[in-house]
Structure formats: C-alpha cells, structure tokens
Design an enzyme around this catalytic site. Structure first.
Site, PDB file in Angstrom:
ATOM      1  CG  ASP A  53      -9.101   3.393   3.852  1.00 36.98           C
ATOM      2  OD1 ASP A  53      -9.686   2.494   3.225  1.00 36.98           O
ATOM      3  OD2 ASP A  53      -8.247   3.162   4.736  1.00 36.98           O
ATOM      4  CG  HIS A  55      -8.681   7.250   7.391  1.00 37.47           C
ATOM      5  ND1 HIS A  55      -8.955   6.582   8.571  1.00 37.47           N
ATOM      6  CD2 HIS A  55      -8.057   6.347   6.583  1.00 37.47           C
ATOM      7  CE1 HIS A  55      -8.513   5.334   8.482  1.00 37.47           C
ATOM      8  NE2 HIS A  55      -7.979   5.162   7.282  1.00 37.47           N
ATOM      9  CG  ASN A 113      -8.523  -1.327   9.806  1.00 40.05           C
ATOM     10  OD1 ASN A 113      -8.820  -0.798   8.740  1.00 40.05           O
ATOM     11  ND2 ASN A 113      -7.433  -1.001  10.472  1.00 40.05           N
ATOM     12  CG  HIS A 114      -9.362   3.042  11.335  1.00 40.11           C
ATOM     13  ND1 HIS A 114      -8.695   3.801  12.263  1.00 40.11           N
ATOM     14  CD2 HIS A 114      -8.399   2.488  10.548  1.00 40.11           C
ATOM     15  CE1 HIS A 114      -7.386   3.731  12.041  1.00 40.11           C
ATOM     16  NE2 HIS A 114      -7.185   2.941  11.004  1.00 40.11           N
ATOM     17  CG  HIS A 237      -6.641  -2.353   5.039  1.00 38.03           C
ATOM     18  ND1 HIS A 237      -6.840  -1.707   6.238  1.00 38.03           N
ATOM     19  CD2 HIS A 237      -5.932  -3.483   5.345  1.00 38.03           C
ATOM     20  CE1 HIS A 237      -6.285  -2.428   7.212  1.00 38.03           C
ATOM     21  NE2 HIS A 237      -5.722  -3.499   6.688  1.00 38.03           N
TER      22      HIS A 237
END
EC number: 3.1.3.16
Length: 305
Positions: A53, A55, A113-114, A237
C-alpha cells in the site's frame, strides 16, 4: 489530436503536481486501453520488486523509488491501495499512471480495496479531487481506470501477488482468470475476497471484522499453494510495523510500503525484491523527514480561482 506527451506527464507528476483536467482524462483513457490487454492474472518475469500500500503518501513513494530503483531500471508490481488517507492521492495515482503509460511492461498495477468508488468517497480521494479541480471529473476518470486494473500478478508462474488474499470461492488460478473485473468491487464473492481478505491464525475460514472478505488460515493457504504449484503468496492490505511479515511456514508474505502510515504510525515500510523465485530480499525504508516534504495547509486552496 496530438499524441500524448508522456515524458511531460511523467515530469509533471514527478514534481508532485497534478495534470490539467483534460490531460488527466487523456492519460486515464490511454492507460485504460493498455489495461484492457492485461489478464486478471498478469504474468510477470523476475527480476521484479513487489510493493504494498502507498495511500497517497507521494513523498514516501519517491523514497520507495530511491530505495528500489527508478522505473524503467527496476520492474515493479504495486499491489493496490494507491489512494486515500494520504495528502497526495491524486498526485500519487497520476505519477503511477504516467509511469504505466510510458513503460507499460515495467510496472504492473493491481487493484486494492481502495480502488473503488464507494471507498474513495469516504476515505479522501473523492474530496481531494473536488478540492484540487473544483469538480468530480478527475475522480470519475480515475475510477474508470480502477475498474480496468488487474486483480493479480503471477511471477515466473510461481509467486502470486494479490492485494488482500484468498477466497473460499477460488481454488485455482483459472478461477481468478474468469472473473469479470471491469466493474465496481462487489460487496461479496470471489472478486471482493481477493482485495479484502486477511491471513489469520484460524483453522480454515472465519468471518472478517472488516465486514468484507474473509480471514483465512494456514491450511487453506497450503492447499491453495499446493494445488496451483506456487512457492509464495505476496499480499499487502495490512499495516506491518516491521515493513513485512512472513506467515504460514513462509508460504505467505505481507508487504507494506507506506512508512509512518497516516503520518503518525511510526512504522517502517518495505519492498520485496525477487532476483528469481528462490532469491528474495526485503528492502526497508523510513518516511521522508518533514523538512523534505510539503505539508499542505488544512484546507487546500482550489486550483482554479
């Protein structure tokens, strides 16, 4: 229409700047066409570096590239969650898209999932696009790319990379290959599980506290690895304070690539370098010091005034 100036896009994005709306649309359309050619289980050859990730932590993504090498010198797989929570989701995703457009064979982008309309409307990316562009068009262009992102990568036919984890509905890689991926991530089922599930010390399957996906244990992991002739499953995740974590007799590894997550967790980040399927080396990196990053004001001034 003039051909895309991909060098210019990469250069702008590298400076943590976002593109004019029309250029972003063209870049997104261009990358969608590239992604159309990719399989749900995209084959990738070693040597390759696997990342977790990001982000929206743009300056830490730049540190990742300083640690692992720049594209195209290094071949990368990013296992999703490029956006949300960080200050620079738009610039981060734009940068990755520009690199993908310029060197499609040197960077593989998986869906997390984002990378979903619903999640980005809650966790920051939608609001960031609204603030920076003054409308939601940029967000819409990006969500079209989300729908096209591939679900998994397969390194030398022996290492599976996926954002979240396994699904009780999937026994073989061929079942991943038949998923209809060009859609918003469903609330349940195989596609949902691949981006939402987590490994846990459970017998087989257990209900996930996330409200989506499953918790899966060593037994199902070993079965899946055996049936599909795999050596390892790489996934992201979950925040790992040490940057990476092996589980289940080293059949699974979690890789986390957002250092000092949310600018306060204090964790180290990692990338996993595979020289070949038997030779792997984690590279650790810390967050860029505040003196080297631009911290945006509490309310960003809209770009177009």
């Amino acid at each position: 229409m003039a051909p895309l100036d991909l060098d210019k896009y990469v250069e702008i994005a590298r400076q943590c700047k976002y593109l004019p709306e029309n250029d972003l649309k063209r870049l997104c359309d261009y990358v969608c066409d590239l992604l159309l050619e990719e399989s749900n289980v995209q084959p990738v050859s070693t040597p390759v570096t696997v990342c977790g990730d990001i982000h929206g932590q743009f300056y830490d993504l730049c540190e990742l590239f300083r640690t692992g090498g720049q594209v195209p010198d290094t071949n990368y797989i990013f296992m999703g969650d490029f956006v949300d929570r960080g200050y620079y989701s738009l610039e981060t995703f734009t940068y990755l898209l520009a690199l993908k457009a310029k060197w499609p064979d040197r960077i593989t982008l998986l869906r997390g999932n984002h990378e979903s309309r619903q999640i980005t409307q809650v966790y920051g990316f939608y609001d960031e696009c609204q603030t920076k562009y003054g409308n939601a068009n940029a967000w819409r262009y990006c969500t079209k790319v989300f729908d096209m992102l591939t679900v998994a990568a397969l390194i030398d036919e022996q290492i599976l990379c996926v954002h979240g984890g396994l699904s009780p509905d999937i026994k073989t890689l061929d079942q991943i290959r038949t998923i209809e991926r060009n859609q918003e991530i469903p609330h349940k089922g195989a596609f949902c599980d691949l981006v939402w599930s987590d490994p846990e010390d459970v017998d087989t399957w257990a209900i996930s506290p996330r409200g989506a996906g499953w918790l899966f244990g060593a037994k199902v992991t070993n079965e899946f690895v055996h049936i599909n002739n795999l050596k390892l499953i790489c996934r992201a995740h979950q925040l790992v304070h040490e940057g990476y974590k092996f589980m289940f007799d080293e059949k699974l590894v979690t890789v986390w690539s957002a250092p000092n997550y949310c600018y306060r967790c204090g964790n180290i980040a990692s990338i996993m370098v595979f020289k070949d399927v038997n030779t792997r080396e984690p590279k650790l990196f810390r967050a860029v010091p505040d003196s080297e990053r631009v911290i945006p004001p509490r309310t960003t001034t809209p770009y177009f005034l």
